[in-house]
Scaffold this motif. Structure first.
Motif, PDB file in Angstrom:
ATOM      1  N   GLY A 253      50.805  57.317  34.456  1.00  0.00           N
ATOM      2  CA  GLY A 253      52.192  57.581  34.827  1.00  0.00           C
ATOM      3  C   GLY A 253      52.966  56.317  35.110  1.00  0.00           C
ATOM      4  O   GLY A 253      54.154  56.212  34.776  1.00  0.00           O
ATOM      5  N   SER A 254      52.297  55.311  35.699  1.00  0.00           N
ATOM      6  CA  SER A 254      52.990  54.070  36.020  1.00  0.00           C
ATOM      7  C   SER A 254      53.394  53.324  34.758  1.00  0.00           C
ATOM      8  O   SER A 254      54.440  52.662  34.723  1.00  0.00           O
ATOM      9  N   ARG A 255      52.617  53.405  33.702  1.00  0.00           N
ATOM     10  CA  ARG A 255      52.970  52.745  32.440  1.00  0.00           C
ATOM     11  C   ARG A 255      54.221  53.378  31.829  1.00  0.00           C
ATOM     12  O   ARG A 255      55.107  52.681  31.323  1.00  0.00           O
ATOM     13  N   ILE A 256      54.251  54.707  31.867  1.00  0.00           N
ATOM     14  CA  ILE A 256      55.414  55.409  31.311  1.00  0.00           C
ATOM     15  C   ILE A 256      56.660  55.111  32.135  1.00  0.00           C
ATOM     16  O   ILE A 256      57.738  54.825  31.592  1.00  0.00           O
ATOM     17  N   ALA A 257      56.533  55.176  33.456  1.00  0.00           N
ATOM     18  CA  ALA A 257      57.683  54.926  34.329  1.00  0.00           C
ATOM     19  C   ALA A 257      58.200  53.500  34.168  1.00  0.00           C
ATOM     20  O   ALA A 257      59.414  53.264  34.131  1.00  0.00           O
ATOM     21  N   ALA A 258      57.282  52.535  34.046  1.00  0.00           N
ATOM     22  CA  ALA A 258      57.703  51.149  33.878  1.00  0.00           C
ATOM     23  C   ALA A 258      58.433  50.959  32.555  1.00  0.00           C
ATOM     24  O   ALA A 258      59.442  50.232  32.482  1.00  0.00           O
ATOM     25  N   GLY A 259      57.950  51.609  31.505  1.00  0.00           N
ATOM     26  CA  GLY A 259      58.620  51.510  30.220  1.00  0.00           C
ATOM     27  C   GLY A 259      60.017  52.089  30.251  1.00  0.00           C
ATOM     28  O   GLY A 259      60.967  51.495  29.717  1.00  0.00           O
ATOM     29  N   ARG A 260      60.161  53.237  30.879  1.00  0.00           N
ATOM     30  CA  ARG A 260      61.480  53.854  31.000  1.00  0.00           C
ATOM     31  C   ARG A 260      62.413  52.991  31.841  1.00  0.00           C
ATOM     32  O   ARG A 260      63.613  52.846  31.527  1.00  0.00           O
ATOM     33  N   TRP A 261      61.890  52.404  32.890  1.00  0.00           N
ATOM     34  CA  TRP A 261      62.672  51.495  33.735  1.00  0.00           C
ATOM     35  C   TRP A 261      63.205  50.333  32.893  1.00  0.00           C
ATOM     36  O   TRP A 261      64.386  49.963  32.980  1.00  0.00           O
ATOM     37  N   SER A 262      62.342  49.757  32.061  1.00  0.00           N
ATOM     38  CA  SER A 262      62.776  48.619  31.246  1.00  0.00           C
ATOM     39  C   SER A 262      63.857  49.010  30.248  1.00  0.00           C
ATOM     40  O   SER A 262      64.749  48.208  29.942  1.00  0.00           O
ATOM     41  N   ASP A 263      63.808  50.237  29.734  1.00  0.00           N
ATOM     42  CA  ASP A 263      64.871  50.704  28.839  1.00  0.00           C
ATOM     43  C   ASP A 263      66.202  50.814  29.572  1.00  0.00           C
ATOM     44  O   ASP A 263      67.261  50.451  29.041  1.00  0.00           O
ATOM     45  N   ARG A 264      66.148  51.301  30.785  1.00  0.00           N
ATOM     46  CA  ARG A 264      67.378  51.536  31.543  1.00  0.00           C
ATOM     47  C   ARG A 264      68.036  50.225  31.983  1.00  0.00           C
ATOM     48  O   ARG A 264      69.264  50.118  31.983  1.00  0.00           O
ATOM     49  N   VAL A 265      67.237  49.235  32.355  1.00  0.00           N
ATOM     50  CA  VAL A 265      67.820  47.981  32.836  1.00  0.00           C
ATOM     51  C   VAL A 265      68.023  46.970  31.715  1.00  0.00           C
ATOM     52  O   VAL A 265      68.617  45.909  31.930  1.00  0.00           O
ATOM     53  N   GLY A 266      67.554  47.288  30.508  1.00  0.00           N
ATOM     54  CA  GLY A 266      67.748  46.392  29.375  1.00  0.00           C
ATOM     55  C   GLY A 266      66.926  45.129  29.428  1.00  0.00           C
ATOM     56  O   GLY A 266      67.330  44.088  28.905  1.00  0.00           O
ATOM     57  N   SER A 267      65.760  45.174  30.054  1.00  0.00           N
ATOM     58  CA  SER A 267      64.903  43.990  30.141  1.00  0.00           C
ATOM     59  C   SER A 267      63.466  44.421  30.315  1.00  0.00           C
ATOM     60  O   SER A 267      63.179  45.377  31.058  1.00  0.00           O
ATOM     61  N   ARG A 268      62.559  43.736  29.635  1.00  0.00           N
ATOM     62  CA  ARG A 268      61.127  43.982  29.845  1.00  0.00           C
ATOM     63  C   ARG A 268      60.581  43.101  30.970  1.00  0.00           C
ATOM     64  O   ARG A 268      59.702  43.514  31.720  1.00  0.00           O
ATOM     65  N   VAL A 269      61.102  41.880  31.054  1.00  0.00           N
ATOM     66  CA  VAL A 269      60.493  40.913  31.965  1.00  0.00           C
ATOM     67  C   VAL A 269      60.919  41.097  33.418  1.00  0.00           C
ATOM     68  O   VAL A 269      60.164  40.768  34.333  1.00  0.00           O
ATOM     69  N   ARG A 270      62.133  41.609  33.639  1.00  0.00           N
ATOM     70  CA  ARG A 270      62.553  41.809  35.026  1.00  0.00           C
ATOM     71  C   ARG A 270      61.667  42.838  35.739  1.00  0.00           C
ATOM     72  O   ARG A 270      61.156  42.553  36.836  1.00  0.00           O
ATOM     73  N   PRO A 271      61.426  44.026  35.156  1.00  0.00           N
ATOM     74  CA  PRO A 271      60.483  44.944  35.805  1.00  0.00           C
ATOM     75  C   PRO A 271      59.068  44.375  35.886  1.00  0.00           C
ATOM     76  O   PRO A 271      58.361  44.603  36.861  1.00  0.00           O
ATOM     77  N   MET A 272      58.671  43.619  34.858  1.00  0.00           N
ATOM     78  CA  MET A 272      57.329  43.036  34.865  1.00  0.00           C
ATOM     79  C   MET A 272      57.147  42.073  36.025  1.00  0.00           C
ATOM     80  O   MET A 272      56.111  42.060  36.702  1.00  0.00           O
ATOM     81  N   ARG A 273      58.178  41.270  36.285  1.00  0.00           N
ATOM     82  CA  ARG A 273      58.103  40.313  37.390  1.00  0.00           C
ATOM     83  C   ARG A 273      58.051  41.038  38.731  1.00  0.00           C
ATOM     84  O   ARG A 273      57.265  40.686  39.620  1.00  0.00           O
ATOM     85  N   ARG A 274      58.878  42.054  38.902  1.00  0.00           N
ATOM     86  CA  ARG A 274      58.907  42.781  40.174  1.00  0.00           C
ATOM     87  C   ARG A 274      57.616  43.569  40.397  1.00  0.00           C
ATOM     88  O   ARG A 274      57.103  43.640  41.521  1.00  0.00           O
ATOM     89  N   LEU A 275      57.099  44.149  39.320  1.00  0.00           N
ATOM     90  CA  LEU A 275      55.838  44.885  39.453  1.00  0.00           C
ATOM     91  C   LEU A 275      54.688  43.936  39.777  1.00  0.00           C
ATOM     92  O   LEU A 275      53.751  44.309  40.498  1.00  0.00           O
ATOM     93  N   SER A 276      54.730  42.707  39.247  1.00  0.00           N
ATOM     94  CA  SER A 276      53.699  41.720  39.581  1.00  0.00           C
ATOM     95  C   SER A 276      53.670  41.461  41.085  1.00  0.00           C
ATOM     96  O   SER A 276      52.596  41.363  41.697  1.00  0.00           O
ATOM     97  N   LEU A 277      54.851  41.355  41.688  1.00  0.00           N
ATOM     98  CA  LEU A 277      54.922  41.147  43.135  1.00  0.00           C
ATOM     99  C   LEU A 277      54.418  42.377  43.887  1.00  0.00           C
ATOM    100  O   LEU A 277      53.731  42.247  44.910  1.00  0.00           O
ATOM    101  N   CYS A 278      54.742  43.574  43.383  1.00  0.00           N
ATOM    102  CA  CYS A 278      54.227  44.798  44.011  1.00  0.00           C
ATOM    103  C   CYS A 278      52.709  44.859  43.937  1.00  0.00           C
ATOM    104  O   CYS A 278      52.036  45.263  44.901  1.00  0.00           O
ATOM    105  N   ILE A 279      52.160  44.453  42.798  1.00  0.00           N
ATOM    106  CA  ILE A 279      50.707  44.430  42.643  1.00  0.00           C
ATOM    107  C   ILE A 279      50.088  43.462  43.646  1.00  0.00           C
ATOM    108  O   ILE A 279      49.057  43.757  44.269  1.00  0.00           O
ATOM    109  N   ALA A 280      50.727  42.304  43.815  1.00  0.00           N
ATOM    110  CA  ALA A 280      50.223  41.331  44.783  1.00  0.00           C
ATOM    111  C   ALA A 280      50.201  41.925  46.191  1.00  0.00           C
ATOM    112  O   ALA A 280      49.228  41.755  46.941  1.00  0.00           O
TER     113      ALA A 280
END
Length: 409
Positions: A253-280
């Motif tokens: 579910g997290s993969r799908i949600a992250a992908g949809r988030w990236s579509d909505r904000v128009g960026s792949r790397v911005r969600p990736m960076r924020r999720l990296s911090l959440c993972i940390a």
């Protein structure tokens, strides 16, 4: 709706490939007791498909760039089916290891080409969601293997389990051959399409590097979550397995949600960076839970197993968009290679650290690596939403009167 059919076929191909490559650990008991192998020999066999996969990924990706996705996927799955069928008749450590390595190399075609197929059929506004769905193939394949392979091995041995994987690969190969279609190929590159080697830009290297770093917390949680719950928290193996099955669902579910988030904000790397911090943060909380165990520790382990998988689809989508159509197969092969190398090295290295210093230090190191990954993620405009510079790969033929390739069907 044709593009959704292509997504279903690409996901199915990736799923059956994962059943074989990542399902072998579920044969460990049968290999030890039924075939008389030592634990070290079993570990060697389990590693053989991944070794073949890593060695062949870039070559399959280059072939997909040249001749198209459908032929590459069919050839790889058919080859895997034949090799696994042959493997069901083979005895002995070396012959079986050779067959499994070759079958893993054949299955690499799916890892290199199925993502390219999906990205090519979807426009930028839906691509993140589509790749997030495609990336659920790994937990789906592992879940199917966990449900079927141990029971089948108990009844039919190793040969029966290999035949099961062979049949799956063969059936999906036929379906892809009959129903799949390569994305429309423009006569010339679109103005927005990157030209020349994409490796002249640092952004693609940074996506590869950050994604490999993020495999460390993902495979730390995946490899040691169950044994941590049993040894530290006192769960039974069955109960811990059931709890982590929930984590697999959360991961999908997290993969799908992250992908949809990236579509909505128009960026792949911005969600990736924020999720990296959440993972940390989550891995840090898991480390604290190892020092001061409580019921919250169990929740932290489940959350860690789920959220650490969330960035996979984003990284692959960013890789494809940065590479462009002409290079995407090779680039996703490189991406897969880096991830599989990191995934292979993490369990033994983190296992040695945990054995020497305890779980807290192992989880804390994974948290630190996730934080470092957030700094490595490129800051440039790797985009996928409205106004993106990287549109559907059929965009060169998509003028005002023609829909982008990803919107057809």
């Amino acid at each position: 709706m044709r593009r959704w059919g292509m997504l279903a076929l690409g996901t199915a191909a990736q799923t059956v490939a994962c059943v074989f490559v990542y399902g072998l650990p579920y044969l460990s008991d049968e290999l030890r007791n039924g075939s008389g192998l030592t634990l070290g020999q079993v570990g060697l066999l389990v590693a053989c498909p991944t070794a073949g996969l890593v060695l062949a990924l870039v070559a399959w990706g280059a072939l997909a760039d040249r001749i198209g996705e459908r032929v590459v996927i069919v050839a790889g799955l058919a080859g895997s089916a034949v090799l696994l069928g042959a493997g069901s008749t083979v005895e002995g450590l070396v012959p079986l290891g050779v067959v499994l390595t070759l079958a893993g190399a054949a299955s690499a075609s799916v890892h290199a080409a199925s993502g390219r197929l999906v990205v090519g059929w979807f426009s930028a506004e839906e691509r993140g969601l589509a790749m997030g769905i495609r990336q659920t193939a790994t937990p789906l394949g592992m879940g199917l293997a966990a449900l079927v392979v141990p029971a089948l091995a108990a009844r039919a041995g190793v040969s029966g389990s290999l035949l099961f994987s062979a049949v799956l690969c063969g059936v999906v190969a036929v379906l892809v051959g009959m129903l799949a279609a390569d994305p429309p190929r423009p006569a010339s590159a679109a103005p927005e399409e990157p030209s020349g080697s994409p490796y002249r830009q640092a952004a693609l290297w940074r996506v590869h590097a950050s994604s490999a770093l993020l495999c460390v917390p993902q495979f730390t949680a995946g490899a040691f979550g169950m044994v941590f719950l049993v040894e530290v928290r006192g769960w039974s193996a069955v109960q811990a397995g059931q709890l982590l099955a929930v984590a697999q669902v959360l991961g999908a579910g997290s993969r799908i949600a992250a992908g949809r988030w990236s579509d909505r904000v128009g960026s792949r790397v911005r969600p990736m960076r924020r999720l990296s911090l959440c993972i940390a943060v989550v891995m840090g909380l898991t480390a604290l839970g190892a020092v001061w165990p409580s019921p919250l520790t169990d929740a932290a382990v489940v959350l860690a197993c789920g959220i650490t998988a969330s960035t996979n689809g984003l990284a692959f989508t960013a890789t494809a968009e940065l590479a462009g159509r002409a290079w995407s197969g090779r680039a996703m092969g490189v991406q897969n290679t880096g991830q599989n190398l990191a995934a292979s090295l993490t369990p033994p290295l983190l296992g040695a650290l945990i054995g020497a210093a305890g779980y807290a230090w192992g989880f804390a190191l994974a948290a630190g690596i996730a934080a470092a990954a957030s700094a490595v993620v490129p800051a440039g405009p790797v985009r996928g939403g409205p106004g993106s510079r990287v549109k559907a790969w059929g965009g060169a033929r998509a003028g005002r009167t023609t829909a982008p390739a990803g919107r057809r069907g």
